[in-house]
Write a protein that holds these residues in place. Structure first.
Motif, short mmCIF file in Angstrom:
data_model
loop_
_atom_site.label_atom_id
_atom_site.label_comp_id
_atom_site.label_asym_id
_atom_site.label_seq_id
_atom_site.Cartn_x
_atom_site.Cartn_y
_atom_site.Cartn_z
N ILE A 16 7.23 -17.80 -35.41
CA ILE A 16 8.49 -18.28 -34.56
C ILE A 16 8.04 -19.31 -33.59
N LEU A 17 6.73 -19.08 -32.87
CA LEU A 17 6.50 -19.99 -31.93
C LEU A 17 5.72 -21.43 -32.34
N ASP A 18 5.07 -21.35 -33.28
CA ASP A 18 4.00 -22.38 -33.83
C ASP A 18 4.71 -23.67 -33.74
N PRO A 19 5.96 -23.83 -34.40
CA PRO A 19 6.74 -25.15 -34.44
C PRO A 19 7.81 -25.38 -33.14
N VAL A 20 7.35 -24.73 -32.15
CA VAL A 20 8.33 -25.03 -31.07
C VAL A 20 8.46 -26.38 -30.61
N ASP A 21 9.32 -26.96 -30.20
CA ASP A 21 9.62 -28.24 -29.62
C ASP A 21 10.03 -27.93 -28.24
N PRO A 22 9.33 -28.32 -27.04
CA PRO A 22 9.71 -28.02 -25.67
C PRO A 22 10.72 -28.78 -25.03
N ASP A 23 10.82 -29.90 -25.83
CA ASP A 23 11.89 -30.98 -25.50
C ASP A 23 13.13 -30.74 -26.27
N ASP A 24 13.25 -29.97 -27.28
CA ASP A 24 14.56 -29.52 -27.91
C ASP A 24 15.14 -28.41 -27.26
N LEU A 25 15.85 -28.49 -26.22
CA LEU A 25 16.23 -27.15 -25.56
C LEU A 25 16.82 -26.03 -26.39
N SER A 26 17.73 -26.53 -27.45
CA SER A 26 18.37 -25.53 -27.80
C SER A 26 17.38 -24.89 -29.06
N ASP A 27 16.62 -25.60 -29.51
CA ASP A 27 15.76 -24.88 -30.45
C ASP A 27 14.55 -23.97 -29.64
N LEU A 28 14.22 -24.42 -28.65
CA LEU A 28 13.39 -23.70 -27.66
C LEU A 28 14.35 -22.53 -27.27
N ALA A 29 15.28 -22.49 -27.09
CA ALA A 29 16.03 -21.19 -26.36
C ALA A 29 16.07 -20.20 -27.54
N GLU A 30 16.44 -20.67 -28.67
CA GLU A 30 16.54 -19.89 -29.91
C GLU A 30 15.46 -19.22 -30.20
N ARG A 31 14.26 -19.92 -30.26
CA ARG A 31 12.97 -19.50 -30.67
C ARG A 31 12.51 -18.32 -29.35
N ALA A 32 12.80 -18.66 -28.40
CA ALA A 32 12.31 -17.72 -27.22
C ALA A 32 13.20 -16.56 -27.35
N HIS A 33 14.52 -16.60 -27.57
CA HIS A 33 15.13 -15.29 -27.63
C HIS A 33 14.77 -14.59 -28.75
N GLU A 34 14.41 -15.22 -30.00
CA GLU A 34 13.86 -14.45 -31.22
C GLU A 34 12.61 -13.74 -31.05
N ALA A 35 11.83 -14.56 -30.01
CA ALA A 35 10.38 -13.87 -29.70
C ALA A 35 10.60 -12.82 -28.62
N ARG A 36 11.57 -12.87 -27.81
CA ARG A 36 11.67 -11.70 -26.99
C ARG A 36 12.44 -10.63 -27.69
N GLU A 37 13.21 -10.70 -28.48
CA GLU A 37 13.77 -9.62 -29.24
C GLU A 37 12.58 -8.84 -30.04
N LEU A 38 11.79 -9.69 -30.65
CA LEU A 38 10.63 -9.20 -31.39
C LEU A 38 10.02 -8.16 -30.50
N VAL A 39 9.50 -8.50 -29.53
CA VAL A 39 8.45 -7.79 -28.37
C VAL A 39 9.19 -6.75 -27.87
N TYR A 40 10.51 -6.86 -27.69
CA TYR A 40 11.19 -5.54 -26.83
C TYR A 40 11.49 -4.72 -27.75
N SER A 41 11.71 -4.99 -29.02
CA SER A 41 11.95 -3.90 -30.08
C SER A 41 10.87 -3.20 -30.73
N THR A 42 9.67 -3.62 -30.17
CA THR A 42 8.36 -3.12 -30.53
C THR A 42 8.00 -1.70 -29.80
N PRO A 43 8.13 -0.83 -30.56
CA PRO A 43 7.61 0.57 -29.64
C PRO A 43 6.38 0.47 -29.07
#
Length: 803
Positions: free
Chosen positions: A70-97
């Protein structure tokens, strides 16, 4: 280690050495609890879920490869891509028991806290990353915290949400911008007893002035309710200063204070609310009074000084601190809930002076609290909602109601920041300082007064009040290296009128303040004629109502005058302590006194107020003597109550020796006795009689300060306010220069200090040179003339040495 725990550490078992284990915030909480509660600080107890627990949770679930994807390709200047990847990362961590053994430990530790505090315990659950609250990286506001949490299920859910918040948009961006590896920064979580500040107040303390880096004050902000509003800038808080050097000597008084708007307060939400907290309007009466009393302010100052001393000793160097506090509305006690190194003001290099000066003027669209001292111009971009950020272009001026940690990238590219809400410790102010941007916060109306596309100038170079002007105004930037500048033999002092600018001006090379004008403080901070505070029978109803509003909360109206005046004088004296600060007693003319609230009832019209009922003639006169008693009470409070014994009162416009004797006697009657507690009293040397009879005046006073403006006026017989004869007003006239020469020689003959505080040496280099060659002890200048005149004086003294 706490018995029986592997993934949990109670605060008593951790300290600053455990950042890698429990993150910066928890390590600091442990340090506070373990080391400083024995010294009298109150810190709520709690425990940390370790960073290793976070790592083990993701490891056990095999989540690391997915996070890399999820995070290795992230482009911090592409706000929409950053938001999408950040949301995906948070969901992954939150769903981990959480592993069963970790769940069991969290539940057991939470039960231990309940056993200590009772079954109605609520807790704060706060993220504590391993690269957070470091001396060189604050990470302020990057990760989530949850307040008013109760019950095992809510606690466990909040811990999982904190783990996930390591991947908010702002945290990902901040790590990339500051060179931190996403997978080497781990998240610990702190669980600590909530202080019931929803029923009282809370705020932030800095052990340094946040705007100027002035190190000798504790700066305290305070608002009603939970502290999140102060930290995020959603509220304009009360502000207080305490002066550390004299506080440590036992002189326990507030240096100065400012009442904030405090329009809203954060309280607990009703049961069942998912957000657990909500904002409600603050009661009008509460808004109009300070939310801390002086005793509480001084307790917070004591806490801050102890924390700074402890952290400085651990670091082996001075370590200014940023501290969060909260008052519990149930037990009425004040607690420290966080401390971290301050990372902006303390880094300012004061040997490199950068002065911004507006060289034009324009329509002021809005005003607020200045952050920094810079000026910037650009097109405004009003941000009404987060979605507007996508249209923001680098170099624009960001204008919004308030700012959020999510806005980091946009704020970094802004020319300046302007907000409706917030005080000088709000999020916008903190980020602006870190980025070196000018910001004006707490304007109240910026989003209404300024529109997207407007060309504006944001000025923080005019003291504590920041201004937003219409149009792009011209300005200059002067850069000076002060490190190699020697000091001349002739003392170079400053004329300082506004207490708001004193801390910043103190960094200019100087030998103290040669003229602090009391009337500036009365006009700006008090606004009321002193006699109107003593005798209100003569006033009309509107004036009485206005005075009642201004003096609300004071035992009697005159206390308002004494406190405000002493705090204004004290702020200037503290800024330059222990150098001398010469404070001129009030020198309003009758027409100027009449313009104050209630003034017309006590002032008679005069044909020529310039040479009328002014200065020393007022002080022992029945028409003003009670007002003069208040002036003396303010000076006494600043000198003795605050411990600022560097204050030297100065008597203006003293016409005759007999008048001098009456004033000195009256000052003594009012508690200011020459020679006691090191008190010296100076006189303005501005009337020819002062020069002619200088030997007699020297028996009454310890020093003379030449007022070149009035001395010129009275030597040449020219009204200095008259435009018609302005061509005849010239301080360089030979007759005036002779008067100055006689004054300097007379002071030297009587072993008295000689100085000059008039306009002449600021305006005319040749006058400054003449004074140096005469051997005058000090020259007091307007701040904008200090550096160039200092260099000129150094050249003159070198020439004199050679000849």
């Amino acid at each position: 280690m706490s018995s029986g725990y592997h993934h949990v550490r109670f605060f008593q078992d951790i300290g600053l050495e455990d950042v890698s284990l429990v993150g910066g915030k928890n390590a600091s909480l442990g340090e506070l609890y373990r080391e400083l509660t024995p010294k009298g600080l109150l810190v709520p107890n709690g425990f940390a879920v370790t960073a290793e627990a976070y790592r083990a949770t993701l490891q056990q679930a095999g989540a690391w490869p997915s996070l890399h994807t999820i995070l290795d390709p992230v482009d911090p200047d592409d706000l929409s891509d950053l938001a999408e990847r950040a949301h995906e990362a948070r969901e992954l961590v939150y769903s981990t028991p959480l592993p069963p053994e970790l769940l069991a430990e969290i539940r057991q530790a939470y039960q231990q806290l309940k056993d200590e505090y009772g079954s109605d315990l609520t807790v704060a659950v706060r993220s504590s990353a391993t690269a957070e609250d470091l001396p060189n990286a604050s990470f302020a506001g990057q990760h989530e915290s949850y307040l008013n949490i109760s019950g095992e299920q809510q606690v466990v859910d909040a811990v999982r949400r904190c783990f996930a918040s390591l991947f908010t948009d702002r945290a990902i961006r901040y790590r990339i911008n500051n060179g931190f590896d996403h997978f080497k920064v781990l998240n610990s979580v702190g669980v600590m007893k909530m202080v019931r500040s929803d029923l009282a107040s809370s705020g932030v303390i800095f052990s340094i002035d946040t705007e100027t880096g002035f190190p000798d004050v504790v700066f305290i902000t305070a608002a009603y309710g939970l502290g999140e509003n102060v930290v995020q800038g959603a509220v304009d808080p009360d502000e207080f200063y305490v002066f550390k050097p004299t506080f440590n000597q036992g002189k326990r008084q507030v240096l100065r204070r400012s009442l904030g708007g405090k329009k809203i307060k954060m309280v607990y939400a009703d049961g069942g609310s998912r957000d657990h907290t909500r904002n409600i309007p603050t009661d009008k009466k509460d808004r109009e009074r300070y939310c801390l009393d002086d005793e509480e302010v001084l307790l917070l100052a004591d806490y801050a000084i102890k924390i700074e001393d402890h952290y400085s000793a651990k670091a082996g160097e001075k370590r200014p601190m940023d501290v969060e506090w909260a008052k519990d509305g149930i037990d009425e006690k004040i607690y420290i809930v966080q401390a971290r190194p301050e990372t902006a003001a303390s880094r300012i290099d004061r040997t490199k002076l950068e002065e911004y000066h507006l060289t034009g003027t324009g329509l002021v669209l809005a005003t607020g609290r200045a952050v920094g001292t810079k000026v910037a111009a650009g097109k405004a971009r009003v941000i009404a909602q987060p979605s507007d950020l996508t249209a923001f272009e680098p170099g624009e001026v960001l204008v919004s109601d308030t700012t959020s940690p999510d806005w980091g990238t946009v704020m970094k590219s802004a020319a300046a920041i302007v907000t409706n809400r917030g005080g000088r410790t709000c999020h916008a102010a903190i980020v602006a300082r870190e980025l070196g941007l000018p910001a004006v916060v707490g304007t109240d109306n910026a989003t209404r007064a300024i529109h997207t596309g407007d060309l504006v100038t944001v000025s923080c170079a005019e003291g504590i009040t920041g201004k937003i002007y219409q149009g792009a105004l011209p300005f200059d930037v002067e850069k000076i290296d002060l490190s190699a500048m020697p000091r001349p033999t002739t003392k170079i002092m400053m004329n300082v009128g506004e207490p708001d600018s004193a801390f910043a001006l103190s960094f200019l090379p100087n030998d103290g303040v040669g003229l602090a004008r009391m009337e500036f403080i009365i006009s700006n901070a008090i606004k009321v004629h002193p006699m109107a505070l003593i005798d209100q029978e003569r006033l009309d109803p509107a004036e009485r109502d206005e005075i009642k509003r201004l003096t609300e909360g004071y035992a009697k109206p005159s206390d308002f005058f004494v406190e405000r005046l002493s705090e204004g004088i004290g702020t200037i004296a503290a800024a330059f302590f222990p150098k001398p600060v010469i404070v001129r007693l009030s020198d309003f003319k009758t027409n100027e006194y009449a313009s104050l609230i209630g003034g017309k009832a006590f002032e008679l019209g005069e044909a020529n107020p310039m040479i009328g009922f002014r200065g020393a003639s007022r002080y022992a006169h029945p028409a003003y003597e009670p007002g003069f008693a208040l002036e003396c009470a303010a000076l006494k409070r600043a000198r003795e109550g605050m411990g600022l014994t560097n204050i030297i009162p100065m008597v203006p416009f003293c016409r005759r020796v007999e008048e001098a004797e009456r004033v000195i006697a009256k000052m003594s009657e009012f508690g200011l006795t020459r020679g006691e507690n090191g008190l010296e009293i100076y006189v303005m040397c501005e009337i020819p009689n002062n020069v002619i009879l200088i030997d007699e005046f020297a028996k009454c006073f310890d020093g003379f300060s030449i007022g070149s403006n009035d001395l010129t006026q009275l030597t040449l017989g020219v009204d200095r306010d008259s435009e018609t004869v302005a061509f005849d007003f010239d301080e360089r006239d030979p007759g005036v220069m002779k008067m100055i020469e006689l004054a300097v020689e007379g002071a030297r003959r009587n072993h008295r200090h000689s100085g000059i505080c008039g306009q002449a040496p600021s305006d005319y280099p040749e006058v400054a040179e003449y004074l140096v060659r005469l051997g005058i002890d000090s020259i007091s200048l307007n701040p904008d003339s200090v550096l160039k005149t200092t260099m000129r004086v150094l050249d003159i003294e070198r020439q004199m040495e050679r000849t």
